[in-house]
Write a protein that holds these residues in place. Structure first.
Motif, PDB file in Angstrom:
ATOM      1  N   ILE A   1      -9.261   4.272  -3.289  1.00 56.71           N
ATOM      2  CA  ILE A   1      -9.116   3.592  -1.997  1.00 56.71           C
ATOM      3  C   ILE A   1      -7.943   2.626  -2.067  1.00 56.71           C
ATOM      4  CG2 ILE A   1     -10.182   1.932  -0.433  1.00 56.71           C
ATOM      5  CD1 ILE A   1     -12.858   3.126  -1.003  1.00 56.71           C
ATOM      6  N   GLU A   2      -7.861   1.919  -3.169  1.00 59.97           N
ATOM      7  CA  GLU A   2      -6.772   0.947  -3.322  1.00 59.97           C
ATOM      8  C   GLU A   2      -6.646   0.556  -4.789  1.00 59.97           C
ATOM      9  OE1 GLU A   2      -7.442  -3.077  -2.119  1.00 59.97           O
ATOM     10  OE2 GLU A   2      -9.505  -3.048  -2.789  1.00 59.97           O
TER      11      GLU A   2
ATOM     12  N   LYS B   1      -4.432   0.171   7.605  1.00 59.87           N
ATOM     13  CA  LYS B   1      -4.240  -0.872   6.592  1.00 59.87           C
ATOM     14  C   LYS B   1      -2.888  -1.550   6.745  1.00 59.87           C
ATOM     15  CE  LYS B   1      -7.041   1.498   3.171  1.00 59.87           C
ATOM     16  NZ  LYS B   1      -7.221   1.829   1.751  1.00 59.87           N
TER      17      LYS B   1
ATOM     18  N   VAL C   1      -7.619  -4.574   6.374  1.00 59.16           N
ATOM     19  CA  VAL C   1      -8.039  -3.196   6.631  1.00 59.16           C
ATOM     20  C   VAL C   1      -9.018  -3.157   7.793  1.00 59.16           C
ATOM     21  CG1 VAL C   1      -9.200  -1.196   5.645  1.00 59.16           C
ATOM     22  CG2 VAL C   1      -7.743  -2.614   4.200  1.00 59.16           C
TER      23      VAL C   1
ATOM     24  N   LYS D   1     -18.149  -5.866   0.868  1.00 58.34           N
ATOM     25  CA  LYS D   1     -16.988  -6.395   1.593  1.00 58.34           C
ATOM     26  C   LYS D   1     -17.335  -6.978   2.957  1.00 58.34           C
ATOM     27  CE  LYS D   1     -12.986  -5.347  -0.665  1.00 58.34           C
ATOM     28  NZ  LYS D   1     -12.981  -4.095  -1.433  1.00 58.34           N
TER      29      LYS D   1
ATOM     30  N   VAL E   1      -8.811   4.603   9.830  1.00 60.03           N
ATOM     31  CA  VAL E   1      -8.580   3.612   8.767  1.00 60.03           C
ATOM     32  C   VAL E   1      -7.137   3.136   8.880  1.00 60.03           C
ATOM     33  CG1 VAL E   1      -8.608   3.155   6.289  1.00 60.03           C
ATOM     34  CG2 VAL E   1     -10.226   4.798   7.263  1.00 60.03           C
TER      35      VAL E   1
ATOM     36  N   LYS F   1       0.853  -1.203   0.000  1.00 59.80           N
ATOM     37  CA  LYS F   1       0.000   0.000   0.000  1.00 59.80           C
ATOM     38  C   LYS F   1       0.884   1.246   0.000  1.00 59.80           C
ATOM     39  CE  LYS F   1      -4.019  -2.289   1.524  1.00 59.80           C
ATOM     40  NZ  LYS F   1      -5.157  -2.437   0.634  1.00 59.80           N
TER      41      LYS F   1
ATOM     42  N   GLU G   1     -18.763   3.215  -2.915  1.00 61.79           N
ATOM     43  CA  GLU G   1     -17.557   2.651  -3.534  1.00 61.79           C
ATOM     44  C   GLU G   1     -17.869   2.041  -4.891  1.00 61.79           C
ATOM     45  OE1 GLU G   1     -15.348   0.034  -0.966  1.00 61.79           O
ATOM     46  OE2 GLU G   1     -15.838   1.287   0.761  1.00 61.79           O
TER      47      GLU G   1
ATOM     48  N   GLU H   1      -4.808   6.285   7.132  1.00 66.73           N
ATOM     49  CA  GLU H   1      -5.241   7.332   6.219  1.00 66.73           C
ATOM     50  C   GLU H   1      -6.555   7.955   6.616  1.00 66.73           C
ATOM     51  OE1 GLU H   1      -5.201   5.143   2.506  1.00 66.73           O
ATOM     52  OE2 GLU H   1      -7.353   4.844   2.611  1.00 66.73           O
ATOM     53  N   GLU H   2      -6.871   9.060   5.957  1.00 66.12           N
ATOM     54  CA  GLU H   2      -8.130   9.740   6.254  1.00 66.12           C
ATOM     55  C   GLU H   2      -9.296   8.884   5.786  1.00 66.12           C
ATOM     56  OE1 GLU H   2      -9.060  13.289   3.863  1.00 66.12           O
ATOM     57  OE2 GLU H   2      -7.636  12.577   2.370  1.00 66.12           O
ATOM     58  N   TYR H   3     -10.399   9.021   6.474  1.00 63.55           N
ATOM     59  CA  TYR H   3     -11.609   8.279   6.140  1.00 63.55           C
ATOM     60  C   TYR H   3     -12.271   8.902   4.911  1.00 63.55           C
ATOM     61  CZ  TYR H   3     -16.274   6.291   6.599  1.00 63.55           C
ATOM     62  OH  TYR H   3     -17.463   5.648   6.353  1.00 63.55           O
ATOM     63  N   LEU H   4     -12.640   8.051   3.947  1.00 65.95           N
ATOM     64  CA  LEU H   4     -13.328   8.528   2.745  1.00 65.95           C
ATOM     65  C   LEU H   4     -14.802   8.168   2.853  1.00 65.95           C
ATOM     66  CD1 LEU H   4     -10.755   7.302   0.065  1.00 65.95           C
ATOM     67  CD2 LEU H   4     -10.979   9.613   0.987  1.00 65.95           C
TER      68      LEU H   4
HETATM   69  P1  AMP Z   1      -9.097  -2.125   0.799  1.00 69.19           P
HETATM   70  O1  AMP Z   1      -8.565  -3.497   1.100  1.00 69.19           O
HETATM   71  O2  AMP Z   1      -8.068  -1.066   0.815  1.00 69.19           O
HETATM   72  O3  AMP Z   1     -10.037  -2.123  -0.363  1.00 69.19           O
HETATM   73  O4  AMP Z   1     -10.092  -1.788   1.996  1.00 69.19           O
HETATM   74  C1  AMP Z   1     -11.185  -2.618   2.293  1.00 69.19           C
HETATM   75  C2  AMP Z   1     -12.382  -1.783   2.586  1.00 69.19           C
HETATM   76  O5  AMP Z   1     -12.127  -0.906   3.678  1.00 69.19           O
HETATM   77  C3  AMP Z   1     -12.762  -0.858   1.440  1.00 69.19           C
HETATM   78  O6  AMP Z   1     -13.559  -1.484   0.482  1.00 69.19           O
HETATM   79  C4  AMP Z   1     -13.515   0.223   2.179  1.00 69.19           C
HETATM   80  O7  AMP Z   1     -14.847  -0.178   2.444  1.00 69.19           O
HETATM   81  C5  AMP Z   1     -12.778   0.321   3.467  1.00 69.19           C
HETATM   82  N1  AMP Z   1     -11.798   1.409   3.363  1.00 69.19           N
HETATM   83  C6  AMP Z   1     -10.528   1.337   2.965  1.00 69.19           C
HETATM   84  N2  AMP Z   1      -9.923   2.543   2.970  1.00 69.19           N
HETATM   85  C7  AMP Z   1     -10.858   3.431   3.401  1.00 69.19           C
HETATM   86  C8  AMP Z   1     -10.860   4.838   3.646  1.00 69.19           C
HETATM   87  N3  AMP Z   1      -9.763   5.596   3.476  1.00 69.19           N
HETATM   88  N4  AMP Z   1     -12.003   5.385   4.075  1.00 69.19           N
HETATM   89  C9  AMP Z   1     -13.112   4.642   4.288  1.00 69.19           C
HETATM   90  N5  AMP Z   1     -13.180   3.315   4.084  1.00 69.19           N
HETATM   91  C10 AMP Z   1     -12.064   2.702   3.667  1.00 69.19           C
END
Ligand code: AMP
Length: 415
Positions: A272-273, A143, A153, A204, A141, A103, A182, A175-178
Motif C-alpha cells: 500500500i505504501e 493520495k 489519503v 488508521k 483511492v 508516492k 492490512e 490507484e486501484e482499491y486493495l
Molecule cells: P497510506 O497513507 O498510503 O498508508 O494510506 C492510508 C490508508 O488508506 C491505508 O492504511 C489504507 O487503509 C487506505 N488505503 C491506501 N491505499 C489503499 C488502496 N489502494 N486500497 C484500499 N485502501 C487503501
C-alpha cells in the motif's frame, strides 16, 4: 554509547524507553522530546528540521549515534547533515527517504524492482484525475503525492469527494482499491542486509469499527495471530530486499527503517505504501516485544554492519497500544488541557506504561496536552487478550478533558 534521538512523539518515547533500558547506552538525549521522554532522556529544545542545529547538538554532546524518528527531518535532509559531519546516523538520506516523501517515486521504484503494488496513475489536472477514477471505478483511492502525516489519503465511493481531494492537492496518485487486511512490516537495513521485525497492525480511522476520518494511527497490536505462515519471509523476498537492492542500484542506498504497509488481498500481498521510518503507533508494540538491546541494532544499520548481528530475539507474548487523542483530532485538536492519572496508569511490574506523544510539562509540574495524539498507552501480556485488558485498564485511569480513544483496538484479533 551516547545516543541522540530526534523527534518528540510516542514513537520517539518508545525508542528512548528501549534505548534507556539498553546497558550499552551510557547517555541518552532527545530533541525536542516531550514531557514523557524527559523522564528517560535529557531533552534539548532544538528544531528537529534544522540539520545544522541537530549536527551541532550531536557534536557538542559527543554522541556516537543519532536516531532520526519522524519523516519530516529525514525528507529535509537531517540525516545527511549528521552523516556529513562523520557521526553515525540511523535514518535514510533525503534522496532515499523520497520512498516515503513521494508516492510517485515509490511507485517508480516498485515498478523497477518488480514489487507487487496497486496499479496507479499520477495525475496533476482535474481531467486526468477524472479519467483515472473512471478507469478503476469505485471505491476510489486518491493520495496526495507529498508528505501528509498519514492524512493525505482519501478512500471513498463518492466520486465528487474523490475529485475534490485530487483538486486540493498539487499532484495525486490515484490507484486501484486493495481489499483484505492490512499489515505493517518494518525492516532494519543498512542498504544491503535487510532484517525484518515482527509484523503489527495499526488502526488508521478515528472511530470504532473503522469509521470516521483517517488519522496518524489510533492504536496497534502485535503479533498477528491470523497472519499466514511464512508472511515475513515472503515479504522479505518479494518486497523488502528487492526495494533495498533497487535503491542501492540507483546510487541512493536506503539505510534505516523501511516500513512496508501491506494489504493481504485475495490476489496476493500488495504494498500500500512505504515509509522511511518507524511507524507510529506500531513501533510502540513492536519494541515492546523486542528482547535484543536496541542500540546495537540501530548502530549496525548506521555503520553498515547488520550482516554481523546475531538474529533478533523476541518476546513470545503480545503487546497492544491504545492512543488517547485530543478533542477535535484529527481536524482541529484542542491543546493545553491537563492530563491526570499518568502515574496511576502504569503497572508496577512494567506490563503497562504510558508513552507520551503530544505533551509538555507546565511550570507548575502538571503535564498538558500539546498535540493531536496525546498519549500511547501500551501494555504487554501472555496473549493479545491479556495485553488488551491491561492497556484499557490503564487508559481508564487517565483523564484528559475531551480526550478520545478507540475501544476496539486488537478486539477481533484477541477473540
Ligand atoms: P497510506 O497513507 O498510503 O498508508 O494510506 C492510508 C490508508 O488508506 C491505508 O492504511 C489504507 O487503509 C487506505 N488505503 C491506501 N491505499 C489503499 C488502496 N489502494 N486500497 C484500499 N485502501 C487503501
Amino acid at each position: 554509547m551516547k545516543v541522540l534521538v530526534i523527534g518528540g512523539g510516542a514513537r520517539e518515547h518508545a525508542l528512548c524507553r528501549s534505548l534507556s533500558q539498553d546497558p550499552a547506552v551510557t547517555e541518552l538525549h532527545c530533541a525536542p522530546g516531550n514531557a514523557g521522554i524527559a523522564q528517560v532522556a535529557t531533552v534539548h529544545p532544538v528544531d528537529q528540521l534544522d540539520g545544522a542545529r541537530v549536527t551541532a547538538l550531536a557534536r557538542g554532546l559527543g554522541v556516537e549515534l543519532v536516531v532520526v524518528g519522524p519523516e519530516a527531518p529525514l525528507v529535509a535532509g537531517v540525516a545527511d547533515a549528521v552523516r556529513a559531519a562523520g557521526i553515525a546516523v540511523f535514518g535514510p538520506s533525503a534522496e532515499a527517504a523520497l520512498l516515503e516523501g513521494s508516492k510517485a517515486f515509490a511507485k517508480d521504484v516498485m515498478a523497477a524492482a518488480g514489487v507487487p503494488t496497486a496499479r496507479s496513475y499520477v495525475c496533476t489536472t482535474p481531467a486526468e484525475a477524472a479519467e483515472a477514477l473512471d478507469a478503476f471505478g469505485a471505491p476510489y483511492v486518491v493520495k496526495d503525492d507529498g508528505l501528509a502525516a498519514g492524512k493525505g489519503v482519501v478512500v471513498t465511493s463518492d466520486r465528487e469527494e474523490a475529485l475534490a481531494h485530487a483538486a486540493a492537492c498539487e499532484q495525486v496518485v490515484i490507484e486501484e482499491y486493495l481489499d483484505g487486511p492490512e499489515v505493517s512490516l518494518f525492516a532494519i537495513t543498512d542498504g544491503s542486509t535487510v532484517l525484518p521485525l515482527q509484523p503489527a497492525q495499526d488502526f488508521k480511522r478515528a472511530l470504532d469499527g473503522d469509521q470516521g476520518p483517517n488519522t496518524g494511527g489510533m492504536g496497534a497490536y502485535s503479533p498477528l495471530p491470523w497472519a499466514p505462515e511464512g508472511l515475513v519471509e515472503e515479504v522479505l523476498a518479494t518486497v523488502l530486499q528487492p526495494t533495498v537492492d533497487e535503491l542501492r542500484r540507483r546510487g541512493t542506498p536506503f539505510s534505516g527503517l523501511l516500513y512496508a504497509g501491506l494489504a493481504l488481498t485475495s490476489r496476493g500481498t500488495r504494498v500500500i505504501e512505504f515509509n522511511a521510518r518507524f511507524g507510529d503507533p506500531e513501533t510502540q508494540v513492536v519494541l515492546a516485544r523486542l528482547r535484543t538491546p536496541l542500540a546495537d541494532v540501530l548502530h549496525a544499520s548506521a555503520t553498515g554492519t547488520l550482516d554481523q548481528l546475531e538474529p533478533l530475539r523476541w518476546d513470545e507474548g503480545a503487546a497492544v497500544t491504545v492512543v488517547i487523542a485530543a478533542e477535535g483530532y484529527p481536524a482541529a485538536p484542542r491543546t493545553g488541557d491537563p492530563i491526570e492519572g499518568l502515574a496511576e496508569a502504569e503497572a508496577a511490574d512494567g506490563t503497562a506504561y504510558v508513552l507520551h506523544a503530544g505533551t509538555k510539562a507546565a511550570e507548575d509540574g502538571r503535564v498538558l496536552s500539546a498535540g493531536g495524539r496525546v498519549l500511547s498507552v501500551t501494555a504487554t501480556g501472555a496473549g493479545l487478550a491479556e495485553a488488551r485488558e491491561r492497556a484499557y485498564r490503564a487508559v481508564e485511569r487517565i483523564s484528559l478533558a475531551g480526550g478520545q480513544h478507540r475501544g476496539d483496538i486488537a478486539l477481533k484479533a484477541a477473540q
